[in-house]
Design a protein around this motif. Structure first.
Motif, PDB file in Angstrom:
ATOM      1  N   ARG A   1      33.748 -20.872  -0.954  1.00 20.88           N
ATOM      2  CA  ARG A   1      32.450 -20.315  -0.553  1.00 20.88           C
ATOM      3  C   ARG A   1      32.571 -18.799  -0.486  1.00 20.88           C
ATOM      4  O   ARG A   1      33.529 -18.263   0.097  1.00 20.88           O
ATOM      5  CB  ARG A   1      32.043 -20.865   0.816  1.00 20.88           C
ATOM      6  CG  ARG A   1      30.738 -20.285   1.383  1.00 20.88           C
ATOM      7  CD  ARG A   1      30.510 -20.821   2.793  1.00 20.88           C
ATOM      8  NE  ARG A   1      29.364 -20.214   3.445  1.00 20.88           N
ATOM      9  CZ  ARG A   1      28.133 -20.694   3.394  1.00 20.88           C
ATOM     10  NH1 ARG A   1      27.899 -21.813   2.730  1.00 20.88           N
ATOM     11  NH2 ARG A   1      27.133 -20.083   4.015  1.00 20.88           N
ATOM     12  N   SER A   2      31.609 -18.101  -1.101  1.00 14.84           N
ATOM     13  CA  SER A   2      31.610 -16.637  -1.099  1.00 14.84           C
ATOM     14  C   SER A   2      30.260 -16.124  -0.611  1.00 14.84           C
ATOM     15  O   SER A   2      29.215 -16.666  -0.971  1.00 14.84           O
ATOM     16  CB  SER A   2      31.887 -16.088  -2.502  1.00 14.84           C
ATOM     17  OG  SER A   2      33.169 -16.467  -2.958  1.00 14.84           O
ATOM     18  N   GLU A   3      30.325 -15.090   0.206  1.00 13.93           N
ATOM     19  CA  GLU A   3      29.113 -14.417   0.690  1.00 13.93           C
ATOM     20  C   GLU A   3      29.155 -12.970   0.220  1.00 13.93           C
ATOM     21  O   GLU A   3      30.174 -12.287   0.344  1.00 13.93           O
ATOM     22  CB  GLU A   3      29.026 -14.486   2.215  1.00 13.93           C
ATOM     23  CG  GLU A   3      28.865 -15.914   2.739  1.00 13.93           C
ATOM     24  CD  GLU A   3      28.762 -15.969   4.255  1.00 13.93           C
ATOM     25  OE1 GLU A   3      29.122 -14.958   4.919  1.00 13.93           O
ATOM     26  OE2 GLU A   3      28.324 -17.020   4.774  1.00 13.93           O
ATOM     27  N   TYR A   4      28.031 -12.506  -0.318  1.00  8.94           N
ATOM     28  CA  TYR A   4      27.920 -11.162  -0.869  1.00  8.94           C
ATOM     29  C   TYR A   4      26.968 -10.357   0.006  1.00  8.94           C
ATOM     30  O   TYR A   4      25.832 -10.782   0.253  1.00  8.94           O
ATOM     31  CB  TYR A   4      27.396 -11.216  -2.302  1.00  8.94           C
ATOM     32  CG  TYR A   4      28.309 -11.966  -3.256  1.00  8.94           C
ATOM     33  CD1 TYR A   4      29.195 -11.286  -4.083  1.00  8.94           C
ATOM     34  CD2 TYR A   4      28.280 -13.368  -3.324  1.00  8.94           C
ATOM     35  CE1 TYR A   4      30.043 -11.964  -4.950  1.00  8.94           C
ATOM     36  CE2 TYR A   4      29.122 -14.056  -4.190  1.00  8.94           C
ATOM     37  CZ  TYR A   4      29.995 -13.345  -4.999  1.00  8.94           C
ATOM     38  OH  TYR A   4      30.831 -14.030  -5.858  1.00  8.94           O
ATOM     39  N   ARG A   5      27.422  -9.194   0.442  1.00 13.47           N
ATOM     40  CA  ARG A   5      26.634  -8.347   1.335  1.00 13.47           C
ATOM     41  C   ARG A   5      26.621  -6.902   0.841  1.00 13.47           C
ATOM     42  O   ARG A   5      27.582  -6.430   0.244  1.00 13.47           O
ATOM     43  CB  ARG A   5      27.206  -8.379   2.753  1.00 13.47           C
ATOM     44  CG  ARG A   5      27.010  -9.687   3.500  1.00 13.47           C
ATOM     45  CD  ARG A   5      27.599  -9.629   4.908  1.00 13.47           C
ATOM     46  NE  ARG A   5      27.158 -10.733   5.741  1.00 13.47           N
ATOM     47  CZ  ARG A   5      27.696 -11.933   5.727  1.00 13.47           C
ATOM     48  NH1 ARG A   5      28.723 -12.178   4.919  1.00 13.47           N
ATOM     49  NH2 ARG A   5      27.224 -12.889   6.509  1.00 13.47           N
ATOM     50  N   ALA A   6      25.520  -6.217   1.117  1.00 15.17           N
ATOM     51  CA  ALA A   6      25.410  -4.784   0.883  1.00 15.17           C
ATOM     52  C   ALA A   6      24.833  -4.146   2.138  1.00 15.17           C
ATOM     53  O   ALA A   6      23.815  -4.631   2.670  1.00 15.17           O
ATOM     54  CB  ALA A   6      24.514  -4.484  -0.323  1.00 15.17           C
ATOM     55  N   ASP A   7      25.509  -3.110   2.645  1.00 13.17           N
ATOM     56  CA  ASP A   7      25.096  -2.454   3.895  1.00 13.17           C
ATOM     57  C   ASP A   7      24.953  -3.472   5.034  1.00 13.17           C
ATOM     58  O   ASP A   7      24.058  -3.358   5.878  1.00 13.17           O
ATOM     59  CB  ASP A   7      23.779  -1.692   3.707  1.00 13.17           C
ATOM     60  CG  ASP A   7      23.924  -0.543   2.706  1.00 13.17           C
ATOM     61  OD1 ASP A   7      24.997   0.079   2.669  1.00 13.17           O
ATOM     62  OD2 ASP A   7      22.956  -0.299   1.957  1.00 13.17           O
ATOM     63  N   GLY A   8      25.805  -4.490   5.019  1.00 13.35           N
ATOM     64  CA  GLY A   8      25.822  -5.490   6.077  1.00 13.35           C
ATOM     65  C   GLY A   8      24.826  -6.616   5.913  1.00 13.35           C
ATOM     66  O   GLY A   8      24.886  -7.612   6.646  1.00 13.35           O
ATOM     67  N   ALA A   9      23.899  -6.496   4.967  1.00 12.52           N
ATOM     68  CA  ALA A   9      22.864  -7.524   4.784  1.00 12.52           C
ATOM     69  C   ALA A   9      23.338  -8.579   3.786  1.00 12.52           C
ATOM     70  O   ALA A   9      23.848  -8.237   2.708  1.00 12.52           O
ATOM     71  CB  ALA A   9      21.572  -6.893   4.294  1.00 12.52           C
TER      72      ALA A   9
END
Length: 288
Positions: free
Chosen positions: A129-137
Motif C-alpha cells: 500500500r502506498s500513499e502519495y502526498r504533496a504539502d502534507g495533503a
C-alpha cells in the motif's frame, strides 16, 4: 504450515518513505509510446491517473539484479528460492491529482502477505500500500497485489485458465495497441523495469516457460484507464480497480473496452481472440 508460509515466517518489513518531483518528460514519453498527443505538461497541470508510475522508479545497481532482472533483494521482496513475480491486481483512490512540478512524498507499507492456491500450486500474494502526498495533503492511495511463486528454471508457469474470447459491441469505447517487442522494450525502459520476460525472448520462453514476451501488467492497467481518459476527457477518474487473470503476449493486438453506466465504467482488456487478460472498473467524478 505450508512451504511458502514457512519461507516468509517472521518477514515483516516496515514502511518506507521517498520523494520525487513530477516531471513532464516521462508523461510525454508514455503518450508518444501510445501514439497519442501529450497532455498539458506545464507546471501545475494534472497528471493523468496512474501515470505516477513513471515518476517513482526503483533504480538498483546492476550488480544487485538477479537472474530474472529483478533485484535479488528488496524491501518488499519475499525471501523465496527461484522467485518468479507477476502483477496480480491494483486499486487506486484519487483524492486529487499529482501535478507537474510538484514535490510528492510516497510512503509504502506491507498491507498483506499470505499463501494463495493457484492452478500450478501454491503462490504467495503480497500487497503493498502506498500513499502519495504533496504539502502534507493526501493525493492518491494505491494498493498493488503481486503474486510470487517458486519455480525451477526451465519449467513452465501455470497454464492460463479456460475462458471465452471477449466479444464487445462494435461501438463500445475502446483503445487498441499492438504490443510488439519494441513497444514492450520502450515501456520497460520508461519504468526502469529490467524483468527479462518483457524483452528477452530466450529467457522468457526457455527459463520462465512462457510462449513469448509478456506484456507488462502495469501497461495493461494503464490501457484500461486510457478508455475513460480518451472517451470521457472532461470527467476525472476518482477510483479504479483491476485484476489480472491471464498473461498477454507480444505480437497480438490488445483491445481495452469500456461500458459506461452513469459514474461507473466497467473495463476489460484482451488480446485478439483470447479471454480477458485484465478486468476492472473505474468511477468518474459526477457529471457537471
Amino acid at each position: 504450515m505450508t512451504s511458502l508460509s514457512a519461507a516468509v515466517e517472521g518477514w515483516s518489513p516496515g514502511p518506507v518513505t521517498d520523494a520525487a518531483t513530477v516531471l513532464p518528460g516521462p508523461a510525454a514519453a508514455f503518450a508518444a509510446l501510445l501514439d497519442q498527443p501529450a497532455p498539458p505538461l506545464a507546471d501545475g497541470d494534472p497528471l493523468p491517473p496512474g501515470w505516477h508510475v513513471f515518476t517513482f522508479l526503483d533504480s538498483p545497481a546492476t550488480a544487485d539484479l538477479g537472474e530474472d532482472g529483478h533485484p535479488r533483494d528488496g524491501h518488499f521482496l519475499p525471501p523465496l528460492r527461484h522467485r518468479r513475480r507477476m502483477i496480480a491486481g491494483w486499486r487506486l483512490e484519487v483524492t486529487a491529482p499529482l501535478r507537474i512540478g510538484s514535490l510528492v512524498e510516497r510512503t509504502s507499507s506491507l498491507a498483506r502477505c499470505g499463501p494463495k492456491a493457484g492452478r500450478g500450486g501454491e503462490m504467495l500474494l503480497v500487497t503493498v500500500r502506498s500513499e502519495y502526498r504533496a504539502d502534507g495533503a493526501l493525493l492518491v492511495t494505491e494498493e498493488q497485489d503481486v503474486v510470487y511463486r517458486s519455480q525451477e528454471p526451465g519449467s513452465s508457469p501455470a497454464p492460463a485458465g479456460a475462458g471465452s474470447p471477449v466479444a464487445s459491441p462494435d461501438r463500445s469505447p475502446a483503445v487498441e495497441v499492438l504490443p510488439d517487442p519494441a513497444l514492450l522494450f520502450r515501456f520497460s525502459a520508461l519504468t526502469y523495469n529490467a524483468h527479462r520476460i518483457h524483452y528477452d525472448q530466450p529467457y522468457a520462453t526457455g527459463v520462465e516457460g512462457h510462449p513469448g514476451l509478456v506484456v507488462h501488467g502495469p501497461l495493461l492497467a494503464l490501457l484500461l484507464l486510457e478508455v475513460p481518459r480518451r472517451h470521457a476527457p472532461d470527467r476525472s477518474v476518482t477510483s479504479c480497480t483491476h485484476r489480472l487473470t491471464r498473461p498477454a503476449y507480444a505480437g497480438t493486438p490488445v483491445r481495452a473496452t469500456g461500458r459506461f453506466d452513469g459514474d461507473r465504467v466497467d473495463l476489460t482488456a484482451a488480446a485478439t481472440g483470447q479471454p480477458a487478460s485484465v478486468t476492472g472498473a473505474a468511477v468518474l467524478e459526477a457529471a457537471r
